[in-house]
Design a protein around this motif. Structure first.
Motif, PDB file in Angstrom:
ATOM      1  N   HIS A 196       0.734  -1.066  -0.068  1.00 62.93           N
ATOM      2  CA  HIS A 196       0.020  -0.062  -0.253  1.00 62.93           C
ATOM      3  C   HIS A 196       1.029   1.355  -0.113  1.00 62.93           C
ATOM      4  N   ARG A 197       1.745   1.474   1.042  1.00 60.70           N
ATOM      5  CA  ARG A 197       2.602   2.662   0.996  1.00 60.70           C
ATOM      6  C   ARG A 197       3.663   2.644  -0.208  1.00 60.70           C
ATOM      7  N   ALA A 198       4.139   1.733  -0.630  1.00 60.69           N
ATOM      8  CA  ALA A 198       4.935   1.895  -1.856  1.00 60.69           C
ATOM      9  C   ALA A 198       4.239   2.186  -3.124  1.00 60.69           C
ATOM     10  N   ALA A 199       2.817   1.849  -3.241  1.00 56.30           N
ATOM     11  CA  ALA A 199       2.115   1.943  -4.431  1.00 56.30           C
ATOM     12  C   ALA A 199       1.526   3.539  -4.479  1.00 56.30           C
ATOM     13  N   ILE A 200       1.264   3.783  -3.172  1.00 61.09           N
ATOM     14  CA  ILE A 200       1.006   5.460  -3.139  1.00 61.09           C
ATOM     15  C   ILE A 200       2.094   6.542  -3.506  1.00 61.09           C
ATOM     16  N   GLY A 201       3.263   5.951  -2.950  1.00 63.26           N
ATOM     17  CA  GLY A 201       4.561   6.661  -3.300  1.00 63.26           C
ATOM     18  C   GLY A 201       4.800   6.657  -4.588  1.00 63.26           C
ATOM     19  N   VAL A 202       4.755   5.595  -5.535  1.00 66.72           N
ATOM     20  CA  VAL A 202       5.073   5.434  -6.861  1.00 66.72           C
ATOM     21  C   VAL A 202       3.977   6.146  -7.516  1.00 66.72           C
ATOM     22  N   ALA A 203       2.609   5.921  -7.320  1.00 65.81           N
ATOM     23  CA  ALA A 203       1.550   6.998  -7.962  1.00 65.81           C
ATOM     24  C   ALA A 203       1.863   8.288  -7.827  1.00 65.81           C
ATOM     25  N   VAL A 204       2.129   8.817  -6.627  1.00 65.72           N
ATOM     26  CA  VAL A 204       2.391  10.177  -6.522  1.00 65.72           C
ATOM     27  C   VAL A 204       3.516  10.790  -7.245  1.00 65.72           C
ATOM     28  N   ALA A 205       4.573   9.939  -7.356  1.00 65.17           N
ATOM     29  CA  ALA A 205       5.963  10.455  -7.748  1.00 65.17           C
ATOM     30  C   ALA A 205       5.500  10.464  -9.505  1.00 65.17           C
ATOM     31  N   THR A 206       4.947   9.398  -9.672  1.00 66.18           N
ATOM     32  CA  THR A 206       4.502   9.219 -11.397  1.00 66.18           C
ATOM     33  C   THR A 206       3.597  10.369 -11.859  1.00 66.18           C
ATOM     34  N   PHE A 207       2.657  10.784 -11.025  1.00 68.07           N
ATOM     35  CA  PHE A 207       1.728  11.986 -11.271  1.00 68.07           C
ATOM     36  C   PHE A 207       2.565  13.168 -11.550  1.00 68.07           C
ATOM     37  N   LEU A 208       3.332  13.388 -10.505  1.00 70.20           N
ATOM     38  CA  LEU A 208       4.172  14.713 -10.333  1.00 70.20           C
ATOM     39  C   LEU A 208       4.977  14.734 -11.504  1.00 70.20           C
ATOM     40  N   ALA A 209       5.783  13.525 -11.770  1.00 71.64           N
ATOM     41  CA  ALA A 209       6.648  13.817 -13.107  1.00 71.64           C
ATOM     42  C   ALA A 209       5.906  13.970 -14.415  1.00 71.64           C
ATOM     43  N   LEU A 210       4.723  13.330 -14.471  1.00 73.12           N
ATOM     44  CA  LEU A 210       4.049  13.379 -15.897  1.00 73.12           C
ATOM     45  C   LEU A 210       3.476  14.760 -15.765  1.00 73.12           C
ATOM     46  N   GLY A 211       2.768  15.191 -14.713  1.00 76.31           N
ATOM     47  CA  GLY A 211       2.059  16.492 -14.635  1.00 76.31           C
ATOM     48  C   GLY A 211       2.958  17.536 -14.831  1.00 76.31           C
ATOM     49  N   SER A 212       3.996  17.488 -14.363  1.00 70.03           N
ATOM     50  CA  SER A 212       5.041  18.729 -14.527  1.00 70.03           C
ATOM     51  C   SER A 212       5.786  18.656 -15.960  1.00 70.03           C
ATOM     52  N   GLY A 213       5.906  17.420 -16.480  1.00 64.17           N
ATOM     53  CA  GLY A 213       6.420  17.442 -17.776  1.00 64.17           C
ATOM     54  C   GLY A 213       5.306  18.131 -18.664  1.00 64.17           C
ATOM     55  N   ALA A 214       4.134  17.562 -18.450  1.00 69.14           N
ATOM     56  CA  ALA A 214       2.970  18.246 -19.258  1.00 69.14           C
ATOM     57  C   ALA A 214       2.882  19.885 -19.224  1.00 69.14           C
ATOM     58  N   VAL A 215       3.118  20.467 -17.990  1.00 72.78           N
ATOM     59  CA  VAL A 215       2.979  21.674 -17.695  1.00 72.78           C
ATOM     60  C   VAL A 215       4.453  22.623 -18.190  1.00 72.78           C
ATOM     61  N   LEU A 216       5.387  21.985 -17.750  1.00 74.03           N
ATOM     62  CA  LEU A 216       6.683  22.803 -17.866  1.00 74.03           C
ATOM     63  C   LEU A 216       7.437  22.801 -19.354  1.00 74.03           C
ATOM     64  N   VAL A 217       7.249  21.642 -19.892  1.00 72.33           N
ATOM     65  CA  VAL A 217       7.842  21.383 -21.343  1.00 72.33           C
ATOM     66  C   VAL A 217       7.273  22.252 -22.286  1.00 72.33           C
ATOM     67  N   PRO A 218       8.172  22.918 -23.048  1.00 71.22           N
ATOM     68  CA  PRO A 218       7.460  23.880 -24.094  1.00 71.22           C
ATOM     69  C   PRO A 218       6.865  22.928 -25.138  1.00 71.22           C
ATOM     70  N   TRP A 219       5.540  23.320 -25.582  1.00 76.58           N
ATOM     71  CA  TRP A 219       4.862  22.556 -26.543  1.00 76.58           C
ATOM     72  C   TRP A 219       5.268  23.029 -27.879  1.00 76.58           C
ATOM     73  N   PRO A 220       5.476  22.308 -28.957  1.00 82.05           N
ATOM     74  CA  PRO A 220       5.819  22.915 -30.198  1.00 82.05           C
ATOM     75  C   PRO A 220       4.836  23.628 -30.891  1.00 82.05           C
ATOM     76  N   GLU A 221       5.154  24.612 -31.601  1.00 81.54           N
ATOM     77  CA  GLU A 221       4.248  25.271 -32.678  1.00 81.54           C
ATOM     78  C   GLU A 221       3.768  24.408 -33.818  1.00 81.54           C
ATOM     79  N   ARG A 222       2.439  24.436 -34.197  1.00 80.71           N
ATOM     80  CA  ARG A 222       1.863  23.979 -35.178  1.00 80.71           C
ATOM     81  C   ARG A 222       2.404  24.336 -36.529  1.00 80.71           C
ATOM     82  N   ARG A 223       2.908  23.027 -37.251  1.00 82.99           N
ATOM     83  CA  ARG A 223       3.419  23.441 -38.532  1.00 82.99           C
ATOM     84  C   ARG A 223       2.476  22.989 -39.588  1.00 82.99           C
ATOM     85  N   GLY A 224       1.921  23.657 -40.590  1.00 80.26           N
ATOM     86  CA  GLY A 224       1.090  23.182 -41.663  1.00 80.26           C
ATOM     87  C   GLY A 224      -0.550  23.083 -41.065  1.00 80.26           C
TER      88      GLY A 224
END
Length: 189
Positions: free
Chosen positions: A96-124
């Motif tokens: 249980h505790r390890a699963a919660i830790g992994v879930a929170v870490a994964t959410f933070l990594a994916l969420g921060s990647g989606a928010v902080l990484v610059p999205w490319p401009e549309r081409r075409g």
């Protein structure tokens, strides 16, 4: 925003809430069968949200693929475990505790990647038929192969189960399934 735009927004957020709530229920309910159906409902709501975002191909694929996958999983679960163990209370969470830790870490990594990484401009310009372009990009020339693989996998699973079980419940008890199982004859297990 058009007159129906706010209805689409409300329907999208309703689908999103149902998807998350059913996803949480997968870990809250106390049986494998209930968890399977909660997961199926979560995927159907996710497919509905994709359809509302006008991603017809992905929405339909998610709904069809996940509903069939969950149905097959439930059938095999009941077939191999019997009806009672599939519905008996059991914990769906391990470590249980390890699963919660992994879930929170994964959410933070994916969420921060989606928010902080610059999205490319549309081409075409987008393709006139976005659904066809998406299907071609995902499947390309493999569509026929993928259409043949599904039935072949089901046939392989069924034949594997048939070959692996030398006895069935009908062999043990005959047509009267309410009676006590008969001991196997010598040489058969």
């Amino acid at each position: 925003m058009s007159d129906a735009g706010w209805l689409v927004d409300i329907a999208f957020w309703a689908c999103a809430l149902v998807a998350v709530a059913m996803g949480v229920l997968v870990f809250v309910v106390d049986s494998m069968a209930r968890a399977t159906y909660a997961l199926a409902a979560s995927f159907v709501a996710t497919g509905g949200a994709l359809l509302l975002m006008q991603q017809s191909y992905l929405g339909v694929v998610v709904v069809l693929m996940m509903v069939m996958e969950m149905a097959v999983m439930a059938v095999y679960m009941v077939m191999f475990m019997g009806m009672n163990p599939a519905l008996m209370p059991m914990s769906m969470v391990h470590s249980h505790r390890a699963a919660i830790g992994v879930a929170v870490a994964t959410f933070l990594a994916l969420g921060s990647g989606a928010v902080l990484v610059p999205w490319p401009e549309r081409r075409g310009a987008p393709s006139p038929d976005v659904t066809e372009a998406l299907g071609t990009a995902i499947m390309e020339s493999h569509m026929l192969v993928m259409m043949a693989v599904g039935p072949m996998m089901v046939a392989t699973i069924i034949v594997g189960v048939m070959l692996s079980s030398s006895r069935t419940r009908y062999d043990r008890m005959g047509d009267d399934l309410d009676q006590r199982p008969v001991d196997p004859p010598e040489g058969r297990a």
